[in-house]
Structures are given as C-alpha cells and as structure tokens.
Write a protein that holds these residues in place. Structure first.
Motif, PDB file in Angstrom:
ATOM      1  N   MET A  83       0.816  -1.204   0.000  1.00 11.72           N
ATOM      2  CA  MET A  83       0.000   0.000   0.000  1.00 11.72           C
ATOM      3  C   MET A  83       0.850   1.253   0.000  1.00 11.72           C
ATOM      4  N   ASN A  84       2.043   1.184  -0.373  1.00 15.31           N
ATOM      5  CA  ASN A  84       2.915   2.340  -0.464  1.00 15.31           C
ATOM      6  C   ASN A  84       3.122   3.024   0.883  1.00 15.31           C
ATOM      7  N   GLY A  85       2.919   2.314   1.985  1.00 19.80           N
ATOM      8  CA  GLY A  85       3.144   2.899   3.291  1.00 19.80           C
ATOM      9  C   GLY A  85       2.105   3.922   3.699  1.00 19.80           C
ATOM     10  N   VAL A 100       0.027  10.342  -8.187  1.00 16.32           N
ATOM     11  CA  VAL A 100      -0.651  10.495  -6.906  1.00 16.32           C
ATOM     12  C   VAL A 100      -1.003   9.123  -6.345  1.00 16.32           C
ATOM     13  N   SER A 101      -0.857   8.959  -5.033  1.00 23.61           N
ATOM     14  CA  SER A 101      -1.358   7.776  -4.330  1.00 23.61           C
ATOM     15  C   SER A 101      -2.383   8.258  -3.321  1.00 23.61           C
ATOM     16  N   VAL A 102      -3.552   7.647  -3.340  1.00 25.03           N
ATOM     17  CA  VAL A 102      -4.644   8.067  -2.462  1.00 25.03           C
ATOM     18  C   VAL A 102      -5.161   6.858  -1.706  1.00 25.03           C
ATOM     19  N   GLY A 103      -5.465   7.065  -0.441  1.00 24.95           N
ATOM     20  CA  GLY A 103      -6.087   6.034   0.367  1.00 24.95           C
ATOM     21  C   GLY A 103      -7.025   6.679   1.367  1.00 24.95           C
ATOM     22  N   LEU A 104      -8.029   5.934   1.760  1.00 27.85           N
ATOM     23  CA  LEU A 104      -8.990   6.442   2.729  1.00 27.85           C
ATOM     24  C   LEU A 104      -9.316   5.329   3.704  1.00 27.85           C
ATOM     25  N   GLU A 105      -9.337   5.671   4.978  1.00 28.68           N
ATOM     26  CA  GLU A 105      -9.681   4.709   6.016  1.00 28.68           C
ATOM     27  C   GLU A 105     -10.875   5.220   6.794  1.00 28.68           C
ATOM     28  N   PHE A 106     -11.815   4.328   7.059  1.00 37.61           N
ATOM     29  CA  PHE A 106     -13.008   4.669   7.820  1.00 37.61           C
ATOM     30  C   PHE A 106     -13.507   3.417   8.510  1.00 37.61           C
ATOM     31  N   SER A 107     -14.438   3.569   9.427  1.00 35.83           N
ATOM     32  CA  SER A 107     -14.985   2.440  10.178  1.00 35.83           C
ATOM     33  C   SER A 107     -16.439   2.213   9.815  1.00 35.83           C
ATOM     34  N   VAL A 108     -16.783   0.948   9.682  1.00 38.23           N
ATOM     35  CA  VAL A 108     -18.170   0.520   9.483  1.00 38.23           C
ATOM     36  C   VAL A 108     -18.404  -0.621  10.459  1.00 38.23           C
ATOM     37  N   ASP A 109     -19.455  -0.497  11.251  1.00 37.83           N
ATOM     38  CA  ASP A 109     -19.706  -1.456  12.321  1.00 37.83           C
ATOM     39  C   ASP A 109     -18.430  -1.596  13.144  1.00 37.83           C
ATOM     40  N   GLU A 110     -17.967  -2.795  13.385  1.00 34.71           N
ATOM     41  CA  GLU A 110     -16.764  -2.979  14.208  1.00 34.71           C
ATOM     42  C   GLU A 110     -15.483  -3.128  13.391  1.00 34.71           C
ATOM     43  N   PHE A 111     -15.534  -2.767  12.117  1.00 33.76           N
ATOM     44  CA  PHE A 111     -14.392  -2.970  11.234  1.00 33.76           C
ATOM     45  C   PHE A 111     -13.803  -1.658  10.719  1.00 33.76           C
ATOM     46  N   ASP A 112     -12.477  -1.643  10.570  1.00 37.93           N
ATOM     47  CA  ASP A 112     -11.790  -0.548   9.897  1.00 37.93           C
ATOM     48  C   ASP A 112     -11.631  -0.959   8.441  1.00 37.93           C
ATOM     49  N   ILE A 113     -11.964  -0.052   7.550  1.00 35.18           N
ATOM     50  CA  ILE A 113     -11.899  -0.308   6.117  1.00 35.18           C
ATOM     51  C   ILE A 113     -10.874   0.646   5.516  1.00 35.18           C
ATOM     52  N   VAL A 114      -9.996   0.129   4.690  1.00 34.04           N
ATOM     53  CA  VAL A 114      -9.038   0.934   3.954  1.00 34.04           C
ATOM     54  C   VAL A 114      -9.298   0.699   2.474  1.00 34.04           C
ATOM     55  N   CYS A 117      -5.131   2.006  -5.728  1.00 32.69           N
ATOM     56  CA  CYS A 117      -4.554   0.916  -6.526  1.00 32.69           C
ATOM     57  C   CYS A 117      -5.493  -0.281  -6.593  1.00 32.69           C
ATOM     58  N   GLY A 118      -6.704  -0.137  -6.068  1.00 32.21           N
ATOM     59  CA  GLY A 118      -7.724  -1.165  -6.221  1.00 32.21           C
ATOM     60  C   GLY A 118      -7.811  -2.163  -5.098  1.00 32.21           C
ATOM     61  N   GLU A 119      -7.515  -1.753  -3.887  1.00 29.54           N
ATOM     62  CA  GLU A 119      -7.617  -2.654  -2.749  1.00 29.54           C
ATOM     63  C   GLU A 119      -8.640  -2.162  -1.738  1.00 29.54           C
ATOM     64  N   ILE A 120      -9.368  -3.115  -1.206  1.00 27.63           N
ATOM     65  CA  ILE A 120     -10.218  -2.891  -0.038  1.00 27.63           C
ATOM     66  C   ILE A 120      -9.667  -3.823   1.031  1.00 27.63           C
ATOM     67  N   LEU A 145     -11.873   9.279  10.756  1.00 22.20           N
ATOM     68  CA  LEU A 145     -11.750   9.190   9.307  1.00 22.20           C
ATOM     69  C   LEU A 145     -10.354   9.657   8.967  1.00 22.20           C
ATOM     70  N   GLU A 146      -9.650   8.864   8.216  1.00 21.93           N
ATOM     71  CA  GLU A 146      -8.281   9.227   7.873  1.00 21.93           C
ATOM     72  C   GLU A 146      -8.131   9.239   6.376  1.00 21.93           C
ATOM     73  N   PHE A 147      -7.531  10.296   5.867  1.00 24.96           N
ATOM     74  CA  PHE A 147      -7.280  10.451   4.444  1.00 24.96           C
ATOM     75  C   PHE A 147      -5.790  10.622   4.248  1.00 24.96           C
ATOM     76  N   THR A 148      -5.242   9.932   3.296  1.00 28.07           N
ATOM     77  CA  THR A 148      -3.818  10.063   3.023  1.00 28.07           C
ATOM     78  C   THR A 148      -3.619  10.362   1.552  1.00 28.07           C
ATOM     79  N   PHE A 149      -2.757  11.305   1.307  1.00 26.60           N
ATOM     80  CA  PHE A 149      -2.433  11.736  -0.057  1.00 26.60           C
ATOM     81  C   PHE A 149      -0.923  11.715  -0.170  1.00 26.60           C
ATOM     82  N   ASP A 150      -0.415  11.011  -1.143  1.00 21.96           N
ATOM     83  CA  ASP A 150       1.034  10.913  -1.316  1.00 21.96           C
ATOM     84  C   ASP A 150       1.360  11.265  -2.752  1.00 21.96           C
ATOM     85  N   GLY A 151       1.763  12.488  -2.976  1.00 19.54           N
ATOM     86  CA  GLY A 151       2.106  12.835  -4.347  1.00 19.54           C
ATOM     87  C   GLY A 151       2.214  14.259  -4.606  1.00 19.54           C
TER      88      GLY A 151
END
Length: 113
Positions: free
Chosen positions: A1-3, A71-85, A89-92, A107-113
């Motif tokens: 995930m490019n860190g 650009v590398s973009v990722g987003l992390e959030f919670s649904v029910d008891e799970f953290d989702i990233v 690049c096409g990963e959940i 809610l965490e947003f990461t931008f690398d670029g």
C-alpha cells in the motif's frame, strides 16, 4: 500500500481487489467484503453512508485514476466494528475490531504525491 496506512499492528483479516478505473461498484464491494468477514448478510451491515459518502469516495478514486502514477490516495473509515481501507490501486482491506484504533467517528485520508 505504499506505506499509506501504518497504524495497524496486524494484517487485514480480508483483502478484496476492485477495478479502480471503474468505481461504480465500489460501495457494493465494500459491503460484500464486510459481510464476508462478519459472516452476516449484506443487509445486516450498517449503512455505508453513515460512515462515509460513497459518491465522494468514488469521485476521489476517479480523480486519482485520472492523475495516474503521480498520486497515491487512500482512505480509512470504520463501518460497524471494522476498519476499512480503500486505496486507489484497487484494494479494499478489512481490519478487525475498530475499537482498537479509535472511535467510529475517525476518518483518515492520506495523499502521497
């Protein structure tokens, strides 16, 4: 995930790939990933829109795809008891109990670029 996301001490409990150039089915893919891990029907998963705006997430990934490798973009959030990233690049990635990583309002947003 490019860190992009390094605050998880454990590996994801589930990993799903999607086509980042076609984000139309992203919401369904996220709900299906959660329901697989939770061993529940997708109808029993909390509404995705309570955690994140699915259309905004799709637009974000569409924008990242249009920018290409610059650009590398990722987003992390919670649904029910799970953290989702979700990454451009096409990963959940589904992580276990989100109570280990903060409140459900995080809610965490990461931008690398």
């Amino acid at each position: 995930m490019n860190g992009l996301f390094s605050d998880h001490e454990c590996s994801p409990v589930h990993r799903v790939h999607f086509d980042p150039t076609n984000s139309d089915q992203l919401s369904s893919a996220i709900v299906c990933a959660i329901s697989t891990v939770a061993d529940r029907s997708p109808r029993d998963i909390g509404p995705l829109w309570e955690a994140i705006d699915p259309e905004a997430l799709e637009r974000l990934l569409d924008h990242a795809a249009a920018r290409g490798a610059a650009v590398s973009v990722g987003l992390e959030f919670s649904v029910d008891e799970f953290d989702i990233v979700v990454t451009d690049c096409g990963e959940i990635l589904v992580y276990g109990d989100s109570s280990d990583h903060g409140s459900d309002d995080d809610l965490e947003f990461t931008f690398d670029g």
